[in-house]
Design a protein around this motif. Sequence first.
Motif: not given
Lengths: 129, 187
Positions: A18-22
Amino acid sequence: MPASSSLTCLIVDDQQTMRSLVRTGLQQLGFRTIYEAPDGEEGLRQMLARPIHLVISDYNMPKLDGLGLLRAIRSHPPIQKTAFIMLTGRADKELVQRAVQFGVNNYLVKPFTVGTLKEKIEAIFGVLA
Amino acid sequence: MSFTSHAQDPAHDAELRKIHVIQGQFHVADGDDVVLTTILGSCVAACIRDTALGIGGMNHFLLPGSTGDEGLRYGVQSMELLLNALLRKGARRERMEVKLFGGAHLFDGLSDVGAQNSAFAEQFVRDEGLNYLGGSLRGDRARRIQYWPVSGRARQILLAPTESKVFATERRQPIAKVEDTGALELF
């Protein structure tokens, strides 16, 4: 009109995916300085160590959750005015209401598009250059 | 690895409480008598349990990870919700073990969504530092999966190639929007 490249952002989420997506979404919006933390404690530590303009934080995290991080930020005068966007699930209306009480600037319901991310950020900072 | 491909045991299965996980859903359970089931074509199901707590769950996602408006159909959202549901019940990441199933390529000449789903699921497990025990991904046959969330036992039954074609044809019907998730059974 702030330049997104001049804003620093901290993403706090226990899931690297999720950090990568954001991060990818922020980069598409022109953000250049993006930090990450896997939980609220580490996020707070980073905020006290470097200037952060915007925090995008998940709620469900170990050690210190998103609401705890928000409360900690609002009680630390040097960082208490930092913009804070809470990431929530669809069924978290009660959480959003509590976050509003604690001074959240905006919230972002997952799953989200880059367009929605942009809208939420611009609602705080104005139209991004 | 405790997944097998043999036929079911009718006597034993009669005592089980079966919970079917359809595409776009997930379920967490902690009963010894519970078995989570699903049928997969190009979709992937992650079966995750806490080895000490006696609790586990299964999801079933349609497309690989992305932000978007299709909700649980996207792997990243589905995986997050399953993990969060387990964490809320006291599970811990360092005790979790994961098995992955599905991701078949049922039709030649079409984009291989199954391979994309499989790659996403494997990458997710690696990125999140979860203990991946294995499973059964890719191939060209649809699968029927049963997963015992307490013991972590998994059973895979491969559908016959003809069944796989019918299954895939059904799955190619238009999918519901996220608001309808859980209300539409396509097979």
